[in-house]
Design a protein around this motif. Sequence first.
Motif, PDB file in Angstrom:
ATOM      1  N   MET A   1     -10.872 -38.212  86.372  1.00  0.00           N
ATOM      2  CA  MET A   1      -9.773 -39.066  86.815  1.00  0.00           C
ATOM      3  C   MET A   1      -8.594 -38.222  87.314  1.00  0.00           C
ATOM      4  SD  MET A   1      -9.768 -42.064  83.896  1.00  0.00           S
ATOM      5  CE  MET A   1      -8.344 -42.829  84.660  1.00  0.00           C
ATOM      6  N   ALA A   2      -8.350 -37.074  86.668  1.00  0.00           N
ATOM      7  CA  ALA A   2      -7.187 -36.249  87.013  1.00  0.00           C
ATOM      8  C   ALA A   2      -7.334 -35.569  88.366  1.00  0.00           C
ATOM      9  CB  ALA A   2      -6.943 -35.207  85.923  1.00  0.00           C
ATOM     10  N   ILE A   3      -8.563 -35.177  88.714  1.00  0.00           N
ATOM     11  CA  ILE A   3      -8.738 -34.414  89.951  1.00  0.00           C
ATOM     12  C   ILE A   3      -9.533 -35.183  90.995  1.00  0.00           C
ATOM     13  CG2 ILE A   3      -8.602 -32.237  88.688  1.00  0.00           C
ATOM     14  CD1 ILE A   3     -11.619 -31.943  89.020  1.00  0.00           C
ATOM     15  N   ASN A   4      -9.802 -36.495  90.690  1.00  0.00           N
ATOM     16  CA  ASN A   4     -10.499 -37.361  91.645  1.00  0.00           C
ATOM     17  C   ASN A   4     -11.865 -36.805  92.024  1.00  0.00           C
ATOM     18  OD1 ASN A   4     -10.779 -39.686  93.197  1.00  0.00           O
ATOM     19  ND2 ASN A   4      -9.888 -38.704  95.033  1.00  0.00           N
ATOM     20  N   GLU A   5     -12.635 -36.390  91.036  1.00  0.00           N
ATOM     21  CA  GLU A   5     -14.010 -35.937  91.231  1.00  0.00           C
ATOM     22  C   GLU A   5     -14.916 -36.789  90.330  1.00  0.00           C
ATOM     23  OE1 GLU A   5     -15.157 -33.839  93.326  1.00  0.00           O
ATOM     24  OE2 GLU A   5     -13.539 -32.463  93.898  1.00  0.00           O
ATOM     25  N   ASN A   6     -16.228 -36.633  90.513  1.00  0.00           N
ATOM     26  CA  ASN A   6     -17.165 -37.335  89.645  1.00  0.00           C
ATOM     27  C   ASN A   6     -18.362 -36.444  89.369  1.00  0.00           C
ATOM     28  OD1 ASN A   6     -18.727 -37.488  92.001  1.00  0.00           O
ATOM     29  ND2 ASN A   6     -17.910 -39.511  92.511  1.00  0.00           N
ATOM     30  N   ASN A   7     -19.234 -36.946  88.527  1.00  0.00           N
ATOM     31  CA  ASN A   7     -20.473 -36.227  88.192  1.00  0.00           C
ATOM     32  C   ASN A   7     -20.182 -34.834  87.636  1.00  0.00           C
ATOM     33  OD1 ASN A   7     -22.029 -38.385  89.146  1.00  0.00           O
ATOM     34  ND2 ASN A   7     -21.951 -37.573  91.251  1.00  0.00           N
ATOM     35  N   THR A   8     -19.213 -34.716  86.727  1.00  0.00           N
ATOM     36  CA  THR A   8     -18.957 -33.411  86.125  1.00  0.00           C
ATOM     37  C   THR A   8     -19.985 -33.116  85.055  1.00  0.00           C
ATOM     38  OG1 THR A   8     -17.399 -34.357  84.536  1.00  0.00           O
ATOM     39  CG2 THR A   8     -16.503 -33.514  86.622  1.00  0.00           C
TER      40      THR A   8
ATOM     41  N   ASP B   1     -15.860 -26.581  91.399  1.00  0.00           N
ATOM     42  CA  ASP B   1     -15.717 -26.969  90.003  1.00  0.00           C
ATOM     43  C   ASP B   1     -14.280 -27.402  89.775  1.00  0.00           C
ATOM     44  OD1 ASP B   1     -18.328 -26.240  89.708  1.00  0.00           O
ATOM     45  OD2 ASP B   1     -17.901 -24.316  88.755  1.00  0.00           O
ATOM     46  N   GLY B   2     -14.050 -28.153  88.711  1.00  0.00           N
ATOM     47  CA  GLY B   2     -12.723 -28.685  88.469  1.00  0.00           C
ATOM     48  C   GLY B   2     -12.181 -28.320  87.104  1.00  0.00           C
ATOM     49  N   PHE B   3     -10.866 -28.319  87.036  1.00  0.00           N
ATOM     50  CA  PHE B   3     -10.237 -28.143  85.729  1.00  0.00           C
ATOM     51  C   PHE B   3      -8.882 -28.849  85.764  1.00  0.00           C
ATOM     52  CE2 PHE B   3      -8.351 -24.769  88.145  1.00  0.00           C
ATOM     53  CZ  PHE B   3      -7.078 -24.573  87.615  1.00  0.00           C
ATOM     54  N   ALA B   4      -8.347 -29.082  84.600  1.00  0.00           N
ATOM     55  CA  ALA B   4      -7.047 -29.749  84.491  1.00  0.00           C
ATOM     56  C   ALA B   4      -6.391 -29.339  83.180  1.00  0.00           C
ATOM     57  CB  ALA B   4      -7.203 -31.268  84.558  1.00  0.00           C
ATOM     58  N   PHE B   5      -5.051 -29.338  83.221  1.00  0.00           N
ATOM     59  CA  PHE B   5      -4.244 -29.146  82.017  1.00  0.00           C
ATOM     60  C   PHE B   5      -3.467 -30.455  81.844  1.00  0.00           C
ATOM     61  CE2 PHE B   5      -4.000 -24.396  83.188  1.00  0.00           C
ATOM     62  CZ  PHE B   5      -5.253 -24.177  82.651  1.00  0.00           C
ATOM     63  N   LEU B   6      -3.947 -31.313  80.959  1.00  0.00           N
ATOM     64  CA  LEU B   6      -3.409 -32.661  80.826  1.00  0.00           C
ATOM     65  C   LEU B   6      -2.389 -32.710  79.691  1.00  0.00           C
ATOM     66  CD1 LEU B   6      -6.765 -34.600  81.240  1.00  0.00           C
ATOM     67  CD2 LEU B   6      -5.086 -34.005  83.015  1.00  0.00           C
ATOM     68  N   LEU B   7      -1.168 -33.176  80.031  1.00  0.00           N
ATOM     69  CA  LEU B   7      -0.082 -33.318  79.053  1.00  0.00           C
ATOM     70  C   LEU B   7       0.284 -34.795  78.949  1.00  0.00           C
ATOM     71  CD1 LEU B   7       2.312 -32.049  77.335  1.00  0.00           C
ATOM     72  CD2 LEU B   7       3.623 -32.132  79.487  1.00  0.00           C
TER      73      LEU B   7
ATOM     74  N   PRO C   1       1.927 -25.203  93.146  1.00  0.00           N
ATOM     75  CA  PRO C   1       3.375 -25.321  92.915  1.00  0.00           C
ATOM     76  C   PRO C   1       4.063 -26.180  93.979  1.00  0.00           C
ATOM     77  CG  PRO C   1       2.671 -23.084  92.511  1.00  0.00           C
ATOM     78  CD  PRO C   1       1.474 -23.801  93.062  1.00  0.00           C
ATOM     79  N   GLY C   2       4.907 -27.095  93.487  1.00  0.00           N
ATOM     80  CA  GLY C   2       5.664 -27.962  94.382  1.00  0.00           C
ATOM     81  C   GLY C   2       4.895 -29.141  94.910  1.00  0.00           C
ATOM     82  N   THR C   3       3.640 -29.328  94.438  1.00  0.00           N
ATOM     83  CA  THR C   3       2.803 -30.441  94.907  1.00  0.00           C
ATOM     84  C   THR C   3       2.139 -31.086  93.707  1.00  0.00           C
ATOM     85  OG1 THR C   3       0.690 -29.262  95.123  1.00  0.00           O
ATOM     86  CG2 THR C   3       2.280 -29.001  96.925  1.00  0.00           C
ATOM     87  N   ASN C   4       1.346 -32.124  93.979  1.00  0.00           N
ATOM     88  CA  ASN C   4       0.485 -32.708  92.945  1.00  0.00           C
ATOM     89  C   ASN C   4      -0.983 -32.451  93.254  1.00  0.00           C
ATOM     90  OD1 ASN C   4       0.129 -34.354  95.120  1.00  0.00           O
ATOM     91  ND2 ASN C   4       0.733 -36.263  94.107  1.00  0.00           N
ATOM     92  N   ILE C   5      -1.269 -31.411  94.053  1.00  0.00           N
ATOM     93  CA  ILE C   5      -2.633 -31.053  94.451  1.00  0.00           C
ATOM     94  C   ILE C   5      -3.280 -30.248  93.329  1.00  0.00           C
ATOM     95  CG2 ILE C   5      -4.036 -29.819  96.140  1.00  0.00           C
ATOM     96  CD1 ILE C   5      -1.743 -30.247  98.146  1.00  0.00           C
ATOM     97  N   PRO C   6      -4.402 -30.703  92.782  1.00  0.00           N
ATOM     98  CA  PRO C   6      -5.056 -29.932  91.709  1.00  0.00           C
ATOM     99  C   PRO C   6      -5.516 -28.562  92.234  1.00  0.00           C
ATOM    100  CG  PRO C   6      -5.936 -32.170  91.829  1.00  0.00           C
ATOM    101  CD  PRO C   6      -5.110 -31.971  93.052  1.00  0.00           C
ATOM    102  N   VAL C   7      -5.404 -27.555  91.398  1.00  0.00           N
ATOM    103  CA  VAL C   7      -5.880 -26.218  91.759  1.00  0.00           C
ATOM    104  C   VAL C   7      -7.387 -26.163  91.567  1.00  0.00           C
ATOM    105  CG1 VAL C   7      -5.815 -23.762  91.176  1.00  0.00           C
ATOM    106  CG2 VAL C   7      -3.704 -25.109  91.152  1.00  0.00           C
ATOM    107  N   LYS C   8      -8.107 -25.812  92.660  1.00  0.00           N
ATOM    108  CA  LYS C   8      -9.554 -25.604  92.604  1.00  0.00           C
ATOM    109  C   LYS C   8      -9.949 -24.766  93.818  1.00  0.00           C
ATOM    110  CE  LYS C   8     -10.186 -30.372  94.279  1.00  0.00           C
ATOM    111  NZ  LYS C   8     -10.898 -31.648  94.044  1.00  0.00           N
ATOM    112  N   VAL C   9     -11.244 -24.503  93.971  1.00  0.00           N
ATOM    113  CA  VAL C   9     -11.704 -23.610  95.031  1.00  0.00           C
ATOM    114  C   VAL C   9     -11.307 -24.120  96.404  1.00  0.00           C
ATOM    115  CG1 VAL C   9     -13.760 -22.656  96.170  1.00  0.00           C
ATOM    116  CG2 VAL C   9     -13.615 -22.676  93.673  1.00  0.00           C
ATOM    117  N   THR C  10     -11.387 -25.428  96.622  1.00  0.00           N
ATOM    118  CA  THR C  10     -11.113 -25.985  97.946  1.00  0.00           C
ATOM    119  C   THR C  10      -9.631 -26.102  98.252  1.00  0.00           C
ATOM    120  OG1 THR C  10     -11.312 -28.199  96.996  1.00  0.00           O
ATOM    121  CG2 THR C  10     -13.281 -27.252  98.052  1.00  0.00           C
TER     122      THR C  10
END
Length: 770
Positions: free
Chosen positions: A115-122, A163-169, A184-193
């Motif tokens: 849900m956090a990074i808008n991916e599925n099938n993890t 692959d995806g990761f998240a730090f959820l607070l 930084p300065g965005t809401n774009i999740p950090v990942k390879v793409t």
Amino acid sequence: MREYKIHFSALFILLLSLSASAQTISVDNSKTPTQLVQELFAGGSCVVPTNITITGYDFGGGEKSFASFDSNGSGFPLQKGLLISTGRASSAIGPNSSLLSEGPSSWPGDNDLEMAINENNTINATIVEFDFVAVTNYMSFNYIFSSEQYLSNPSSNQCNYSDGFAFLLNEIGSPANQNLAVVPGTNIPVKVTTVRGSGTVCPAANAQYFDAFNGSNHPTNFNGQTRVMNAEADIIPGRSYHIKMVIADQGNNLYDSAIFIGGNSFNNDYAMGDDRLIADGNPLCPGETLTVTPDYTVPGTLSYSWLKDGAPIPGYTNVSSPTYTINAAGVYTLMADVGSCTVYGYINVEYAPVTANDTNLTECDDNNDAIATFDLTDAVPAITGGNPEMTIQGYYRNLTNAQNQQNAITNPQSYQNTLGNTVIARVENDFGCVDYADITLQVTNSIALNPIAPVKVCDYDAEQDGLYEFDLNAITQLIRNTNTLPAGTVIQYFASQQDAQNFVNALTSPYPNTTPNQQIIYARIANSCSEILPITLTVTAFSSNLQDESVPICNEQSITLDPGSGFNSYSWNTTPVQTSQTITVSQSGNYSVTVTNADGCSVTKTYFVTTSEPPTITGIDTNSFSGIANSITVYVSGSGTYEYSLNDVIYQTSNVFTGVYPGEYTVYVRDIYGCGDDFETTYVLDYPRFFTPNGDGYNDVWKIKNLDTNYPNSRLFIFNRYGKLLKQISSENDGWDGTLENNTLPSDDYWFTLTFENGRIIKGHFSLKR
């Protein structure tokens, strides 16, 4: 935002890497989840993590998908911390020599991550969770994302896998999660793409946060990684929060990834405002101060202390106020003693230099009224030092106007110094920082130039075309020697006076004159004033074509050397030097004379004098009885150059005569320079190839002529074809008439044997024709 932690950590790790000796990180699987999470918090932290859990995969034998790591002196950017992975944690140890795809398909993913990074099938998720109570209104920690999906040579169909990761607070009791692992300065999740460098077929994204595609010699076994990133959030003091750190493969269990979370980097500290950095575009200006204070203070704080670059600031240790005014660049730390622990605040401040250099402008006063027209923009390079980050914002007649930006000079490119000889330039850098430069206006008067004599050169070319390449630098020195010129005077040359006035088409040195024999060019002599001086270039031809010459003389004779008349002076290389037109010499050697004409042009001619003497014939070799190969070779002694002749008819340089017919010859040898000759008689012998004893008086007898002269003791025997001896003839005999015992022998071939006194034997045959 608090950016200092990133910069300080990178600097700290860089210093550690300089002393690195190991090549790879190390991994420790022995620590409990509680120990792993507690090591993320600095000692003395006011925040204590609770309800700690880590779930992942147990590979057996103590191998899990999470562990602690240490840079181990390898140069890895984070010194130590917590490692969570989609495969074995220990497989992260370098070098980067294998492709990691280790998690089983039965190992599940995570819905919150999807849900956090808008991916599925993890799949293959490793999860770290804990709670904490906020002490201040700000929290942060450092991390690096590494992945096998950072391929240095991917195919285009591999560019969209990540692959995806998240730090959820989230605040405990609230269903909303905030993902802190964003660009930084965005809401774009950090990942390879979303964070990838250039250099592959895959498009780059936020490349400033990408570290490198890793080669085989790397501390970790991953194909690439981000730079050290900072996860941060504003929070409410006194509230309880839950942290969930999760990483998982996406789509399948291939190409593992990992998160490295910096030890001692989890901070719940003061927000001190943005760092003031040149890289961020917000540094301070010289002379500017910045008063900083945290936007929240912990109740019950006992005292505050300030440090600059890690050292306590005198007068600001254990004080009651958290406020400090910064007036110099540095990393500033606020330490708040709250009794049982310490809360920190950080801010990094840089100053943007702006230095305007005072300078002078000089212009020419063409009517001696002390007034000239100046282009103030000519001072820009000197004022800014060529720094493109500094610009002139205006020119003013005094400092007050420059500071208040009023009454600016409206015609800086044609400004006259009628109101004084000083102008103020207002200079700004890219950050709006201001400095001021004094421009001193200097007026100079034109000077009268002394002409120089025509520049004369001699045309020594064989063509005598009146053209020459003139050294303009030498002419410049002549002008300086003839005139007293101010320092900084520049001299340039032009083909026409108009070019000199317009300052176009300057000539370069060496300059080949375009008008033969004489041409006028123009020197533009400029400092602030410019004067034009005509220069006459003259090319003088040397009309006499004096060539070096070889001269022979006979032994005990002399010769007169004469280069010819019509020159102003002569100088021979004799000892002592002779200056006459001619000299007489009797010895061989090289005699040179330098002649100078009326234009001062000189040329040197060399006489190569050689001596010669009469020849003496010392021997003659004849090659006889060889038909067309008969030859005569003559041997002589003497130091001359000789030529040779048979019978004084045609002379040749070779001492060998070939194809010589039988007969008597007088061999002549003479010196080619007429120094004498010698001669001697010799004979070439050969036998007749036939004879006709028919009584007509021609060829009636077969005889070898001159045999008695050259070989008086030789013996000659004649045989028929059957080997019967027909005749023995002595060298004095008149020959054979073709008879045997007065009987006429028939036409036939007959043989002979000629034996010389030295034992040499010549055999042959001849024809008798009736």
